[in-house]
Design a protein around this motif. Structure first.
Motif, PDB file in Angstrom:
ATOM      1  N   HIS A   1      -4.636 -39.045 -14.898  1.00 16.88           N
ATOM      2  CA  HIS A   1      -4.605 -39.119 -13.432  1.00 16.88           C
ATOM      3  C   HIS A   1      -3.162 -39.018 -12.953  1.00 16.88           C
ATOM      4  N   ARG A   2      -2.983 -38.411 -11.768  1.00 10.81           N
ATOM      5  CA  ARG A   2      -1.638 -38.305 -11.204  1.00 10.81           C
ATOM      6  C   ARG A   2      -1.688 -38.550  -9.704  1.00 10.81           C
ATOM      7  N   THR A   3      -0.709 -39.348  -9.240  1.00 10.76           N
ATOM      8  CA  THR A   3      -0.499 -39.545  -7.811  1.00 10.76           C
ATOM      9  C   THR A   3       0.929 -39.101  -7.498  1.00 10.76           C
ATOM     10  N   LYS A   4       1.374 -39.344  -6.277  1.00  6.43           N
ATOM     11  CA  LYS A   4       2.740 -38.975  -5.901  1.00  6.43           C
ATOM     12  C   LYS A   4       3.788 -39.800  -6.649  1.00  6.43           C
ATOM     13  N   ARG A   5       3.408 -41.009  -7.080  1.00 11.36           N
ATOM     14  CA  ARG A   5       4.380 -41.923  -7.687  1.00 11.36           C
ATOM     15  C   ARG A   5       4.148 -42.245  -9.155  1.00 11.36           C
ATOM     16  N   THR A   6       2.926 -42.033  -9.635  1.00  8.47           N
ATOM     17  CA  THR A   6       2.626 -42.404 -11.023  1.00  8.47           C
ATOM     18  C   THR A   6       1.767 -41.353 -11.724  1.00  8.47           C
ATOM     19  N   ILE A   7       1.860 -41.383 -13.027  1.00  7.11           N
ATOM     20  CA  ILE A   7       1.008 -40.568 -13.888  1.00  7.11           C
ATOM     21  C   ILE A   7       0.376 -41.512 -14.895  1.00  7.11           C
ATOM     22  N   THR A   8      -0.927 -41.386 -15.094  1.00  5.26           N
ATOM     23  CA  THR A   8      -1.637 -42.206 -16.062  1.00  5.26           C
ATOM     24  C   THR A   8      -2.071 -41.310 -17.215  1.00  5.26           C
ATOM     25  N   MET A   9      -1.795 -41.768 -18.428  1.00  8.40           N
ATOM     26  CA  MET A   9      -2.057 -41.003 -19.643  1.00  8.40           C
ATOM     27  C   MET A   9      -2.912 -41.838 -20.603  1.00  8.40           C
ATOM     28  N   THR A  10      -3.533 -41.153 -21.553  1.00  8.75           N
ATOM     29  CA  THR A  10      -4.176 -41.803 -22.691  1.00  8.75           C
ATOM     30  C   THR A  10      -3.710 -41.090 -23.956  1.00  8.75           C
ATOM     31  N   ALA A  11      -3.730 -41.797 -25.071  1.00  7.66           N
ATOM     32  CA  ALA A  11      -3.339 -41.200 -26.353  1.00  7.66           C
ATOM     33  C   ALA A  11      -4.039 -41.927 -27.487  1.00  7.66           C
ATOM     34  N   SER A  12      -4.295 -41.186 -28.561  1.00 10.53           N
ATOM     35  CA  SER A  12      -4.905 -41.761 -29.766  1.00 10.53           C
ATOM     36  C   SER A  12      -4.176 -41.244 -30.994  1.00 10.53           C
ATOM     37  N   ILE A  13      -4.116 -42.093 -32.017  1.00 17.43           N
ATOM     38  CA  ILE A  13      -3.528 -41.726 -33.307  1.00 17.43           C
ATOM     39  C   ILE A  13      -4.654 -41.605 -34.323  1.00 17.43           C
TER      40      ILE A  13
ATOM     41  N   TYR B   1       3.147 -44.125 -16.010  1.00 22.28           N
ATOM     42  CA  TYR B   1       4.525 -43.656 -15.954  1.00 22.28           C
ATOM     43  C   TYR B   1       4.941 -43.514 -14.506  1.00 22.28           C
ATOM     44  N   ARG B   2       6.083 -44.150 -14.170  1.00 22.55           N
ATOM     45  CA  ARG B   2       6.591 -44.114 -12.797  1.00 22.55           C
ATOM     46  C   ARG B   2       7.484 -42.892 -12.645  1.00 22.55           C
ATOM     47  N   LEU B   3       7.175 -42.066 -11.664  1.00 21.86           N
ATOM     48  CA  LEU B   3       7.980 -40.884 -11.402  1.00 21.86           C
ATOM     49  C   LEU B   3       9.282 -41.287 -10.710  1.00 21.86           C
ATOM     50  N   LEU B   4      10.380 -40.745 -11.190  1.00 20.20           N
ATOM     51  CA  LEU B   4      11.694 -41.000 -10.595  1.00 20.20           C
ATOM     52  C   LEU B   4      11.976 -39.925  -9.561  1.00 20.20           C
TER      53      LEU B   4
END
Length: 131
Positions: free
Chosen positions: A100-112, A127-130
């Motif tokens: 998911h992505r907004t103007k200020r943040t990105i949400t991610m998932t990951a698996s090993i 993740y906070r966008l700078l």
């Protein structure tokens, strides 16, 4: 910073990424896959992969998806990690995906995963966008 696969892979080798030993396998706007050939220094005193190695791998894979866009700069705001099972040798792979992505943040998932495609750990990260 460039967003090409080859240039990102080369630039990363001079950072903590290269010190740990990660290799870039695949990169797109929505996903990334990295690998790590396990070495004795990746293990804890129990002889299994240190949790910090898993967390570093998850965070790096998720961050690479964001770095693929050279107009974005971001830092990890939160990361929830789940350790499912352990491993002590071989190669491990981490696949990250944009959720998911907004103007200020990105949400991610990951698996090993291990060589036999068994899931070892997974995480979600914001993740906070700078600016």
């Amino acid at each position: 910073m460039s967003n090409s696969f080859e240039e990102l892979a080369e630039q990363a080798q001079a950072t903590f990424w290269g010190y740990v030993g990660f290799e870039l396998e695949q990169l797109s706007e929505a996903s990334a896959t990295i690998s790590l050939q396990l070495q004795p220094h990746h293990l804890n005193l129990l002889g299994i992969v240190h949790g910090g190695v898993f967390m570093t791998m998850l965070d790096n894979a998720m961050g690479l998806v964001i770095m693929h866009d050279p107009t974005l700069r971001a830092v990890t705001a939160t990361m929830n990690t789940y350790f499912l099972t352990n491993i002590s040798k071989g190669t491990i792979y981490c696949k990250a995906e944009l959720l998911h992505r907004t103007k200020r943040t990105i949400t991610m998932t990951a698996s090993i995963y291990d060589d036999s495609n068994e899931r070892l750990a997974y995480a979600s990260g914001s993740y906070r966008l700078l600016t």
